[in-house]
Scaffold this motif. Structure first.
Motif, short mmCIF file in Angstrom:
data_model
loop_
_atom_site.label_atom_id
_atom_site.label_comp_id
_atom_site.label_asym_id
_atom_site.label_seq_id
_atom_site.Cartn_x
_atom_site.Cartn_y
_atom_site.Cartn_z
N GLU A 194 0.83 -1.21 0.00
CA GLU A 194 0.00 0.00 0.00
C GLU A 194 0.87 1.26 0.00
OE1 GLU A 194 -4.10 1.52 2.15
OE2 GLU A 194 -2.78 0.16 3.25
N ARG A 195 0.38 2.26 -0.73
CA ARG A 195 1.08 3.54 -0.76
C ARG A 195 0.24 4.68 -0.20
NH1 ARG A 195 3.34 1.05 -5.37
NH2 ARG A 195 5.63 1.23 -5.40
N GLY A 196 -1.06 4.56 -0.20
CA GLY A 196 -1.88 5.65 0.29
C GLY A 196 -3.35 5.29 0.33
N VAL A 197 -4.12 6.16 0.98
CA VAL A 197 -5.57 5.97 1.06
C VAL A 197 -6.25 7.32 1.04
CG1 VAL A 197 -5.48 5.81 3.59
CG2 VAL A 197 -7.48 4.95 2.37
N VAL A 198 -7.34 7.41 0.29
CA VAL A 198 -8.14 8.62 0.17
C VAL A 198 -9.54 8.33 0.68
CG1 VAL A 198 -9.12 10.32 -1.41
CG2 VAL A 198 -6.84 9.37 -1.85
N VAL A 199 -10.04 9.19 1.56
CA VAL A 199 -11.42 9.08 2.06
C VAL A 199 -12.15 10.37 1.69
CG1 VAL A 199 -12.94 8.65 4.01
CG2 VAL A 199 -10.63 7.63 3.98
N ASN A 200 -13.08 10.28 0.76
CA ASN A 200 -13.88 11.43 0.36
C ASN A 200 -15.20 11.46 1.12
OD1 ASN A 200 -11.99 12.30 -1.58
ND2 ASN A 200 -12.84 10.90 -3.11
N THR A 201 -15.82 12.62 1.14
CA THR A 201 -17.11 12.78 1.83
C THR A 201 -18.19 13.08 0.82
OG1 THR A 201 -15.97 13.68 3.77
CG2 THR A 201 -18.35 13.96 3.66
N THR A 202 -19.12 12.14 0.67
CA THR A 202 -20.31 12.36 -0.13
C THR A 202 -21.46 12.62 0.83
OG1 THR A 202 -21.77 11.41 -1.81
CG2 THR A 202 -20.55 9.85 -0.44
N SER A 203 -22.65 12.14 0.57
CA SER A 203 -23.81 12.38 1.43
C SER A 203 -24.92 11.43 1.04
CB SER A 203 -24.29 13.83 1.26
OG SER A 203 -25.57 14.02 1.83
N HIS A 260 -11.06 3.72 10.68
CA HIS A 260 -11.19 2.29 10.34
C HIS A 260 -10.87 2.06 8.86
CE1 HIS A 260 -12.55 -1.84 10.47
NE2 HIS A 260 -13.25 -1.60 9.37
N ILE A 261 -11.34 2.96 8.00
CA ILE A 261 -11.05 2.81 6.58
C ILE A 261 -9.55 2.85 6.34
CG2 ILE A 261 -11.23 3.98 4.35
CD1 ILE A 261 -14.09 4.80 5.19
N VAL A 262 -8.86 3.78 6.98
CA VAL A 262 -7.42 3.88 6.81
C VAL A 262 -6.73 2.58 7.23
CG1 VAL A 262 -5.32 5.05 7.58
CG2 VAL A 262 -7.38 6.38 7.07
#
Length: 253
Positions: free
Chosen positions: A137-146, A230-232
């Motif tokens: 793994e190199r990275g993780v992105v968590v975006n915010t939708t709705s 938790h996602i990370v």
């Protein structure tokens, strides 16, 4: 990915869900950069958590590039990005004053959707150049939708469209970045205690909370932040949108 020791970027980190995410990541040992247009408020959060405050307009490519470069100099390259920057707004397609002004629709989509993608693309470019961790793994992105992406109410055409775009880009972005070991996820929160809701009278807040099947209350920012963490940490979560809404499905109005 272990959070401790990693550099993290949080857009919209000066308040609400972003601020709480910044707090929890810092508590878990991350070096957090708080990116926000509100420089004073970003500084307050950064001072609280021992992080870095950066003035940033997510819709402006050069502004984001400068913020990421400064964060990189102070904390090293970021492996964690949490995108919480966004705005609301309620306008019907056709109201008492006529058709919805096109600039109102464009502004919301530009900030929420284009701004999210702008930061994602630039942060991901940095992540792909990093050495892989032990699991690749190199990275993780968590975006915010709705949940408005799915249950948009009357007057939410612009907001729902912007959040629907974030939901829709999650899987293709995850597929684009999979070869580099960069994950892309999104959270779709329901009704949460945020600065916007705090402006409403207490009885209306209580009524909104009572509309949630269970638990019958508004969501708390620490619950959003806990899911971010938790996602990370869970490497098998990728390319998915998680609703965080107490089983709420929004009515038409």
């Amino acid at each position: 990915m272990k959070i401790e020791g990693q550099a993290a970027l949080v857009t919209g980190g000066a308040s609400g869900l972003g601020a709480q995410s910044a707090r929890l990541l810092a508590q878990r040992g991350a070096k957090v950069a708080v990116l926000d247009r509100n420089a004073a408020q970003a500084q307050a959060i950064a001072a609280e958590i021992g992080g870095l405050a950066l003035s940033c307009d997510v819709t402006d490519a050069s502004s984001v590039q400068q913020a990421l470069a400064q964060a990189r100099r102070q904390h090293g390259p970021a492996r964690i990005l949490v995108n919480c920057a966004g705005v609301g707004g309620a306008h019907r397609v056709v109201g008492k004053q006529g058709p919805m002004p096109l600039e109102d629709f464009s502004r919301i989509v530009q900030i929420n959707l284009v701004g999210t993608f702008n930061v994602l693309r630039l942060a991901a470019a940095d992540m792909t150049a990093l050495d892989a961790l032990e699991d690749g793994e190199r990275g993780v992105v968590v975006n915010t939708t709705s949940i408005a992406a799915y249950d948009g109410q009357m007057g939410q055409t612009a907001y729902a469209a912007s959040k629907g775009g974030i939901a829709s880009l999650t899987l293709p972005a995850a597929r684009d970045l999979a070869q580099f070991g960069v994950r892309v996820m999104a959270i779709a929160p329901g009704l949460f205690h945020t600065p916007l809701l705090h402006e409403l009278p207490a009885d209306i807040q209580a009524s909104l909370g009572a509309s949630v099947p269970y638990p019958k209350r508004l969501g708390q920012p620490p619950e959003f932040a806990a899911l971010v963490a938790h996602i990370v940490e869970n490497a098998y979560l990728n390319g998915e949108v998680i609703r965080l809404d107490g089983a709420l499905r929004m009515p038409p109005r």
